[in-house]
Structure formats: C-alpha cells, structure tokens
Design a protein around this motif. Structure first.
Motif, mmCIF file in Angstrom:
data_model
loop_
_atom_site.group_PDB
_atom_site.id
_atom_site.type_symbol
_atom_site.label_atom_id
_atom_site.label_comp_id
_atom_site.label_asym_id
_atom_site.label_seq_id
_atom_site.Cartn_x
_atom_site.Cartn_y
_atom_site.Cartn_z
ATOM 1 N N LYS A 6 -5.044 2.103 -9.295
ATOM 2 C CA LYS A 6 -5.101 2.189 -10.704
ATOM 3 C C LYS A 6 -3.660 2.139 -11.186
ATOM 4 O O LYS A 6 -3.396 1.390 -12.250
ATOM 5 C CB LYS A 6 -5.948 3.327 -11.152
ATOM 6 N N LEU A 7 -2.519 2.761 -10.643
ATOM 7 C CA LEU A 7 -1.449 2.945 -10.985
ATOM 8 C C LEU A 7 -0.944 1.409 -10.835
ATOM 9 O O LEU A 7 -0.212 1.052 -11.791
ATOM 10 C CB LEU A 7 -0.788 3.739 -10.115
ATOM 11 N N TYR A 8 -0.994 0.876 -9.850
ATOM 12 C CA TYR A 8 -0.517 -0.648 -9.688
ATOM 13 C C TYR A 8 -1.130 -1.487 -10.825
ATOM 14 O O TYR A 8 -0.348 -2.452 -11.456
ATOM 15 C CB TYR A 8 -0.871 -1.148 -8.331
ATOM 16 N N LEU A 9 -2.287 -1.250 -11.061
ATOM 17 C CA LEU A 9 -2.903 -2.150 -12.156
ATOM 18 C C LEU A 9 -2.406 -1.899 -13.437
ATOM 19 O O LEU A 9 -2.188 -2.968 -14.382
ATOM 20 C CB LEU A 9 -4.515 -2.046 -12.148
ATOM 21 N N ARG A 10 -2.158 -0.366 -13.831
ATOM 22 C CA ARG A 10 -1.775 -0.353 -15.126
ATOM 23 C C ARG A 10 -0.184 -0.939 -15.476
ATOM 24 O O ARG A 10 0.211 -1.133 -16.310
ATOM 25 C CB ARG A 10 -1.773 1.385 -15.344
ATOM 26 N N THR A 11 0.610 -0.412 -14.137
ATOM 27 C CA THR A 11 1.973 -1.169 -14.231
ATOM 28 C C THR A 11 1.925 -2.515 -14.399
ATOM 29 O O THR A 11 2.755 -3.141 -14.998
ATOM 30 C CB THR A 11 2.683 -0.909 -12.871
ATOM 31 N N MET A 12 0.924 -3.486 -13.718
ATOM 32 C CA MET A 12 1.032 -4.817 -14.088
ATOM 33 C C MET A 12 0.471 -5.160 -15.358
ATOM 34 O O MET A 12 1.171 -6.082 -16.040
ATOM 35 C CB MET A 12 -0.214 -5.448 -13.063
ATOM 36 N N ILE A 13 -0.178 -4.617 -16.041
ATOM 37 C CA ILE A 13 -0.764 -4.613 -17.413
ATOM 38 C C ILE A 13 0.497 -4.408 -18.506
ATOM 39 O O ILE A 13 0.635 -5.436 -19.153
ATOM 40 C CB ILE A 13 -2.080 -3.684 -17.663
ATOM 41 N N SER A 14 1.315 -3.415 -18.154
ATOM 42 C CA SER A 14 2.250 -3.169 -18.859
ATOM 43 C C SER A 14 3.245 -4.041 -18.910
ATOM 44 O O SER A 14 4.167 -4.211 -19.617
ATOM 45 C CB SER A 14 2.681 -1.642 -18.605
ATOM 46 N N ASN A 15 3.377 -4.861 -17.869
ATOM 47 C CA ASN A 15 4.302 -5.952 -17.631
ATOM 48 C C ASN A 15 3.828 -7.073 -17.746
ATOM 49 O O ASN A 15 4.519 -8.186 -17.306
ATOM 50 C CB ASN A 15 4.915 -5.706 -16.130
ATOM 51 N N SER A 16 2.697 -7.389 -18.393
ATOM 52 C CA SER A 16 2.109 -8.486 -18.714
ATOM 53 C C SER A 16 1.895 -9.505 -17.757
ATOM 54 O O SER A 16 1.890 -10.632 -17.756
ATOM 55 C CB SER A 16 2.850 -9.334 -19.746
ATOM 56 N N GLY A 17 1.480 -8.677 -16.436
ATOM 57 C CA GLY A 17 1.317 -9.628 -15.152
ATOM 58 C C GLY A 17 -0.404 -10.292 -15.279
ATOM 59 O O GLY A 17 -1.037 -9.795 -16.068
ATOM 60 N N SER A 18 -0.650 -10.972 -14.532
ATOM 61 C CA SER A 18 -2.073 -11.811 -14.377
ATOM 62 C C SER A 18 -2.554 -11.326 -13.145
ATOM 63 O O SER A 18 -3.905 -11.366 -13.153
ATOM 64 C CB SER A 18 -2.000 -13.076 -14.401
ATOM 65 N N ASP A 19 -1.827 -11.164 -11.988
ATOM 66 C CA ASP A 19 -2.397 -11.099 -10.762
ATOM 67 C C ASP A 19 -1.866 -10.037 -9.934
ATOM 68 O O ASP A 19 -0.519 -10.092 -9.748
ATOM 69 C CB ASP A 19 -2.603 -12.313 -9.994
#
Length: 379
Positions: A6-19
């Motif tokens: 969940k931490l990885y996913l939230r970090t990805m979202i905050s950095n506008s990542g896609s995968d």
C-alpha cells in the motif's frame, strides 16, 4: 507485506506513476511517463513475494497462480484507486505488476482524441477494434467510448474482461460487467453466453484466441456492436493478424466476413512530448466502400494509402499523418517524429515540405519575395 504494498502504491500515485513493478531478488520500480525508476532501497526476496501473493489473493486465485504460473486480477486501495494486477513466476521467484486504473472515466474530448472517434458510438452493428502495445491507452479509449454511449443512449451492454478495469455505472444504459475467473471461465464461454443475454453492445477485453475472434465476428455479423482490443501496431497489421490466425482453408471466408463487419480500427501509440510527458498518436481506419473492397480483395498493402486519402472526407489517418499533426502543433520534436515514424524516409521528405501532406511553411512566399528585394508600392 500488504502494508508495504500500500505504501509503494501510494508513493507511485503521488508521483504520477502508471505501473508498480515488484520482483523477487530486485528493488521496487515505478514507471513514470514511460520510464522505469527505482523506488526506495527495499530489495524483495522470494519469501516476501510469496507472502504478498497469499495476502492479496483468494485461496482459489493463489492455487490458480501455482498451477498456471501466472494470474490476472484486480486490487482495490481504499475507495479511490483500482489496479490491474499480474503475478507471474520467473527464474528468481514471483514478480508482479500493478497498473493503476483511473476511477474517473475521461471523455473523448478530455483525452484529446480525434473527433471522428465519436462516430463509432453511433454505429448500430459491426466490429470496432482498439489496438496498440501494452500501456498505450487502449482500455482508457474504450472506456471513453462506452461512457459516451452510456450517457446518451438506452442499450444493454455486456463487457467481458480479465480483469474488470473501469467500472461503469448504469446511466442511460444497462451494463453487465463480467470478469474472467469470478464471473466466467473464459472469454469464449462468456461471449457465447452473451449472445443469449439480449445484448445490444458487447465489449470483449481482448481477442486472445481463435475461438474468441470467431465468436466476436459472428456476434458482429448478427446485429450486435462489438468492441475489443488487439496487440497490433496499425490497421493493416490488425487485419493481417485476424485473418492469419485462421487456417489457410478458412482465410478467404474470414476475409470476406471481416470486410463486411469491420467498422473501425483505432491504433494508438504514446509518444514523448517536448514538455516531458507523453501524448497519443492515433491511426484511424473507418469503414468506407474502398476499405471494404481492399480487405475483400486481399489488397491490404493499399490500406495505408486509403487512410491517407480519406483524412479530409472521412476523418481517417495514418500513424505518420498523426505524427505530422503533432509536429505542426509543436507537441513533439523533429527527432521524435522521425524516430517513431512508420516510414522515416517519407516522414523526412514531408518535414522538408516535399510530397502530399507535407509540412508547408506559410511564410515561404514572403521570404522568397524578400530575397528579390521587392518592396510595396509607395503611394
């Protein structure tokens, strides 16, 4: 382990990542604007990945992963974020990819798609395909098309997906979404059943095998509008791929059938922009008498010319025409246009102002007049 996920996913979202990429024996990585970047310093091992798989799958899903050596499913983070997930085995253990699925379905206009794509929502029957490589935005485009139909028409829509990505609420339409695994055994089984469920429109997440393609074409041929996707680069390759999946003794029958039912092909690729992001360059095939005849007569090599010629009248265009439009608009550089062009040599000539559809310098005549030193008449 799920809390770390969940931490990885939230970090990805905050950095506008896609995968999000997780691999046994390697660091966590995130794809941002098409580029893979290392996320933090954590290195995952086989035990951690296996524990994660057990925590976020059902017992049946975990068993299927062990048997099939790969698994597709969806994962929900809170109320706002959904992900398409693929777990698979590799030489060091398990790996997984989490692709974010936007909750908000963007419109055709918001996606800045060519206006002609709206006409595919008005078709009553036939086959419309959205094609491209993985991550090119096929699902996003299909969701926008389906959402427009849902808001403006009163139809029964059945989707068959693996897994379900965008969730559509009933608006003007009644929409039944079926996921492979939880709701159906296979694409072909679900598609065959759909024909008995009074649909107006059927969306098939992907035409993966011969049987699914055959049933989808039959559905399109019997009065239904069918949308689906293929991993092909352009319209010509799409037609060749479909026909080539059948035996030589059946190819003529399939070619005639495809020429009749194929209403459109939307082929898209994501291209780096000057601003550092990415934008879609889209080739569009729309059914015309000429296109239908070319497919039926096995003259697929002439399809790009037909798309090129139909731009002004029908809204069709080749991929290279889309690149030239982006170049004219200042969205991409000359180097990117040449790198991604289907025909780089022809693209270079058009960029130099040579040939049909070339980029023309609107001030060329003024420059030529200036070179001869002409002046305006003095009054």
């Amino acid at each position: 382990m799920e809390e770390k996920l969940k931490l990885y996913l939230r970090t990805m979202i905050s950095n506008s990542g896609s995968d999000l990429h997780l691999k046994s024996g390697s660091q966590v990585r995130v794809r941002v604007q098409g580029v893979l970047k290392v996320l933090g310093k954590d290195e995952l091992n086989a035990e951690m990945m296996d524990k994660l798989a057990q925590e976020i799958t059902t017992a049946d899903q975990y068993q299927k992963l062990q048997t099939d050596r790969s698994l597709d499913f969806s994962y929900v983070l809170g109320d706002e974020n959904r992900f398409r997930v693929n777990f698979f085995f590799q030489m060091d253990g398990l790996s997984a990819v989490f692709r974010i699925i936007p909750v908000k379905i963007l419109t055709i206009d918001e996606l800045n798609l060519p206006p002609v794509i709206k006409t595919f929502t008005e078709i009553q029957r036939g086959l419309v395909l959205v094609t491209g490589v993985t991550g090119s935005g096929k699902s996003t485009t299909l969701a926008a098309i389906l959402d427009k139909i849902n808001r403006e028409q009163k139809k029964h829509i059945i989707t068959v997906e693996d897994p379900i990505e965008f969730v559509h609420k009933d608006r003007g339409c009644l929409i039944n979404q079926r996921g492979i695994g939880p709701d159906a055994h296979s694409f072909s089984d679900a598609l065959r059943a759909a024909l008995r469920e009074d649909p107006d429109i059927i969306l098939v997440g992907e035409m993966r095998d011969l049987e699914t393609i055959d049933i989808a074409m039959h559905a399109a041929n019997t009065g239904h509008l069918v949308f689906s996707t293929l991993h092909t680069l352009d319209a010509k390759e799409t037609i060749d791929r479909i026909i080539g999946m059948f035996g030589t003794d059946e190819q003529n029958r399939i070619r005639i059938s495809l020429s009749s039912v194929l209403e459109g092909v939307i082929s898209q690729r994501l291209i780096p922009t000057k601003r550092g992001g990415r934008t879609a360059a889209i080739e569009i095939l729309k059914k015309t008498a000429r296109i239908e005849q070319l497919i039926a007569d096995n003259r697929d090599n002439e399809i790009p010319d037909a798309l090129f010629d139909g731009k002004e009248i029908y809204g069709t265009q080749t991929f290279d025409q889309a690149l030239l439009d982006l170049l004219r608009q200042g969205e991409i550089t000359d180097e990117i246009a040449l790198e991604y062009a289907t025909n780089p040599a022809d693209m270079k000539l058009k960029m130099q102002g040579v040939g049909k559809g070339a980029i023309v310098d609107e001030h060329a005549n003024e420059k030529e007049m200036d070179a001869f030193g002409f002046k305006e008449d003095e009054e």
